[in-house]
Structure formats: structure tokens, C-alpha cells
Design a protein around this motif. Structure first.
Motif, PDB file in Angstrom:
ATOM      1  N   SER A 196     -78.933  45.976 -24.345  1.00  0.00           N
ATOM      2  CA  SER A 196     -78.126  45.500 -25.592  1.00  0.00           C
ATOM      3  C   SER A 196     -77.724  45.857 -25.808  1.00  0.00           C
ATOM      4  CB  SER A 196     -79.550  46.647 -27.089  1.00  0.00           C
ATOM      5  OG  SER A 196     -78.797  46.555 -28.250  1.00  0.00           O
TER       6      SER A 196
ATOM      7  N   SER B  40     -76.547  47.194 -28.445  1.00  0.00           N
ATOM      8  CA  SER B  40     -75.521  48.514 -29.374  1.00  0.00           C
ATOM      9  C   SER B  40     -76.048  49.801 -28.364  1.00  0.00           C
ATOM     10  CB  SER B  40     -77.407  48.145 -30.126  1.00  0.00           C
ATOM     11  OG  SER B  40     -77.907  47.850 -30.942  1.00  0.00           O
TER      12      SER B  40
ATOM     13  N   SER C 259     -80.607  55.113 -28.367  1.00  0.00           N
ATOM     14  CA  SER C 259     -80.729  53.575 -29.625  1.00  0.00           C
ATOM     15  C   SER C 259     -82.554  54.199 -30.150  1.00  0.00           C
ATOM     16  CB  SER C 259     -80.465  52.781 -28.518  1.00  0.00           C
ATOM     17  OG  SER C 259     -80.372  51.793 -28.974  1.00  0.00           O
TER      18      SER C 259
ATOM     19  N   TRP D 227     -85.434  52.116 -30.954  1.00  0.00           N
ATOM     20  CA  TRP D 227     -86.162  50.581 -31.285  1.00  0.00           C
ATOM     21  C   TRP D 227     -86.890  50.704 -32.498  1.00  0.00           C
ATOM     22  CZ3 TRP D 227     -86.145  45.910 -29.400  1.00  0.00           C
ATOM     23  CH2 TRP D 227     -87.204  45.458 -29.481  1.00  0.00           C
ATOM     24  N   ASP D 228     -86.021  49.310 -33.472  1.00  0.00           N
ATOM     25  CA  ASP D 228     -87.124  49.572 -34.688  1.00  0.00           C
ATOM     26  C   ASP D 228     -88.264  48.664 -34.820  1.00  0.00           C
ATOM     27  OD1 ASP D 228     -85.671  46.334 -34.424  1.00  0.00           O
ATOM     28  OD2 ASP D 228     -84.296  47.363 -36.222  1.00  0.00           O
TER      29      ASP D 228
ATOM     30  N   THR E 156     -87.603  44.983 -33.342  1.00  0.00           N
ATOM     31  CA  THR E 156     -88.061  43.654 -32.916  1.00  0.00           C
ATOM     32  C   THR E 156     -85.955  44.242 -32.532  1.00  0.00           C
ATOM     33  OG1 THR E 156     -86.375  44.028 -34.876  1.00  0.00           O
ATOM     34  CG2 THR E 156     -88.244  43.161 -34.787  1.00  0.00           C
ATOM     35  N   LYS E 157     -85.326  45.089 -32.690  1.00  0.00           N
ATOM     36  CA  LYS E 157     -83.772  45.231 -31.693  1.00  0.00           C
ATOM     37  C   LYS E 157     -83.360  46.605 -31.616  1.00  0.00           C
ATOM     38  CE  LYS E 157     -81.540  44.766 -36.504  1.00  0.00           C
ATOM     39  NZ  LYS E 157     -83.022  44.804 -36.940  1.00  0.00           N
ATOM     40  N   TYR E 158     -82.157  47.077 -30.877  1.00  0.00           N
ATOM     41  CA  TYR E 158     -82.099  48.243 -30.200  1.00  0.00           C
ATOM     42  C   TYR E 158     -81.360  48.300 -31.769  1.00  0.00           C
ATOM     43  CZ  TYR E 158     -84.975  49.528 -26.023  1.00  0.00           C
ATOM     44  OH  TYR E 158     -85.797  49.800 -25.975  1.00  0.00           O
TER      45      TYR E 158
ATOM     46  N   LYS F 293     -77.582  50.998 -33.548  1.00  0.00           N
ATOM     47  CA  LYS F 293     -76.424  51.342 -33.247  1.00  0.00           C
ATOM     48  C   LYS F 293     -76.998  52.773 -32.480  1.00  0.00           C
ATOM     49  CE  LYS F 293     -71.445  52.715 -34.029  1.00  0.00           C
ATOM     50  NZ  LYS F 293     -70.918  52.876 -35.428  1.00  0.00           N
TER      51      LYS F 293
END
Length: 282
Positions: free
Chosen positions: A126, A128, A160, A162-163, A165-167, A169
Motif C-alpha cells: 500500500s 499508505s 497502518s 486496515w479499515d 477495504t484499504k490501509y 496512513k
């Protein structure tokens, strides 16, 4: 007399049991570090360093009965490109490694997914996480959060999130200092993190632990002996199936690095007692 011999035998077994042991002599050959064992205990990855840092390759060994097979270069190894710091996600589905793909970008974190047909392609984890700085030694918690080292003016540990769907910041952990904190192993439920640091009262790099409580990290605690020694300890990990603490040691002798991998029963770290000693910043 028999009673004395019996007690001596028990005592001897205890001493042997709590001693740090070299991991598998057909693998630990004075040129290796940074092992990670899959959650099912059937596969391991580690770095072969050839006595230095010019050539770094990830090797693989698999369990054959009670023994580990002679290691072979990992299938994802790329000739001429340094790869280090393999780690498995807690469910074994993902493998993280670090690699210098472009020299100007330094080390970055890459990920592969294990499928029924084998390992997927290496891909950049990522933006991020990966920057123009060096990012290395990444480990993952059960919820997908990634803990890793970023080298700016010194090494610091970042996380970082993980939400789903994505990492997000990456943010630095609160206990970072100017003493080069790195090599974080995160507990699957994020109960603690074990990492390397160098402080004024240690001879080299030691392993420390910090506990998480109400989203705060405790002040680091030195793991002490028999894990830490006058040499440099690094690359902590846990063999989840067999409940063993894994780590590496390195020293330089006559311009050559001597490096091996070690283990100790996880219970001998006395993590419960260390947690009781933990203090938290105001």
C-alpha cells in the motif's frame, strides 16, 4: 541416593528446557536470520545472508514428519534482488516480505496471497505504508493491521490500520525514541508487540516488549536473559502452533557476519509477569 539422582535429573531437565536453543542445524548454518513459521507449523521461511548484506535471499523449508527439510530457495525469490523479513498473517493466507525493487526507493513491503492453486504474485502492499524511505520487517495482526519499521533519521515502528477495504496512513507508535526501534512482531490480537532497540544501558541491540492497554502502549521492557545477550538480538517471531518464541542473533567476526536462528519455549518469556510489571505513560 536415588532421590538425589531423581531431583538432579529433574533440575537438569528444567535447565535444559529453559535454555535458548539453536533452530535446526541443517538450517542454522551461521548465515541465516529472520525465520517465520506458518500458523499450521508445516512451513517456514527465512533469510540466507551469506555472511554479509550484499546478497539476501529468502529460503523455504517444509515439515517432513518430525524434521524440517533441507532448505531451498523460495519460489518467489528473484535473482539479483534482495528480499528479507518474511512473515505470515495469523491465518496463513498472506505472506509479507520486504524487497528492494528500485534502489532509489529502498526497501518496501510486498504481499502475496496463498490460494488453492499456489501463491499469487508479489504486489506492493500500500502507498499508505511504502514511501521513499526504507520500510521493512512488517507483521500483521488478525484484523489486518500491519506493524512495520520505517527508517527516517532513525528506525521507528509504525502501524497502518486496515479499515476493511484499504490501509490508512501509517502512524508511529508512542514508545519510539532516538534509539532505533525496529523489527516489530505484533501479537495476533495486538495484546503486545516485541521489537528491537538499543538503549544506553545495553551493549548491543536487545529485544523489548510493550503491552497494549486501552489503546495505550506501555513503556518498553527488556526481555532480559536468556534471550538477550552481549550479542545483537533481532527478528522476533512466534511459532503459534508449537508455542515457541523465535529470534535471531548476529555478530561480526573478521569482517564476516555470523548469524543464526534460535528458539525458547514461549512460556519461558514469562509474559504474564512482564505484563504485571508494565507501566504506562500519563
Amino acid at each position: 541416593m536415588n532421590k538425589i539422582l531423581f531431583l538432579a535429573t529433574l533440575f537438569g531437565r528444567f535447565i535444559c528446557f529453559s535454555q535458548v536453543q539453536v533452530f535446526e542445524k541443517n538450517i542454522s548454518n551461521d548465515e541465516v536470520f529472520g525465520m517465520s513459521i506458518s500458523p499450521d507449523g508445516e512451513e517456514m521461511l527465512f533469510v540466507r545472508a551469506y555472511g554479509g548484506r550484499d546478497s539476501l535471499q529468502i529460503f523455504q523449508s517444509v515439515k517432513e514428519g518430525d524434521d524440517w527439510s533441507d532448505p531451498k530457495k523460495a519460489s518467489f525469490s528473484i535473482d539479483g534482488i534482495n528480499q528479507i523479513d518474511p512473515s505470515y498473517s495469523p491465518d496463513g493466507r498472506l505472506i509479507l516480505i520486504n524487497m528492494i525493487k528500485e534502489e532509489e526507493n529502498g526497501y518496501d513491503v510486498y504481499v502475496m496471497e496463498r490460494t488453492k492453486s499456489g501463491l499469487g504474485d508479489l504486489r506492493d502492499l500500500s502507498a499508505s505504508v511504502n514511501t521513499e524511505a526504507h520500510e521493512f520487517y512488517a507483521t500483521m495482526s488478525k484484523n489486518g493491521n500491519v506493524y512495520f519499521t520505517r527508517r527516517n533519521n532513525s528506525n521507528d515502528i509504525y502501524m497502518s490500520q486496515w479499515d476493511g477495504t484499504k490501509y490508512l496512513k501509517a502512524i508511529p507508535l508512542s514508545f519510539n525514541t532516538d534509539n532505533s526501534e525496529s523489527n516489530p512482531y505484533i501479537h495476533p490480537q495486538e495484546k503486545f508487540v516485541i521489537f528491537t532497540s538499543k538503549t544506553d544501558n545495553t551493549q548491543g541491540v536487545d529485544l523489548f516488549i510493550s503491552f497494549k492497554k486501552r489503546n495505550k502502549w506501555s513503556n518498553p521492557i527488556n526481555l532480559g536473559k536468556p534471550v538477550n545477550s552481549s550479542l545483537n538480538e533481532f527478528c522476533p517471531s512466534i511459532d503459534l502452533k508449537n508455542k515457541r518464541f523465535l529470534f535471531s542473533r548476529t555478530e561480526v567476526l573478521e569482517n564476516r557476519r555470523i548469524e543464526n536462528m534460535f528458539f525458547i519455549p514461549l512460556k519461558d518469556l514469562n509474559i504474564k509477569n512482564l505484563r504485571k510489571q508494565a507501566s504506562y505513560p500519563d
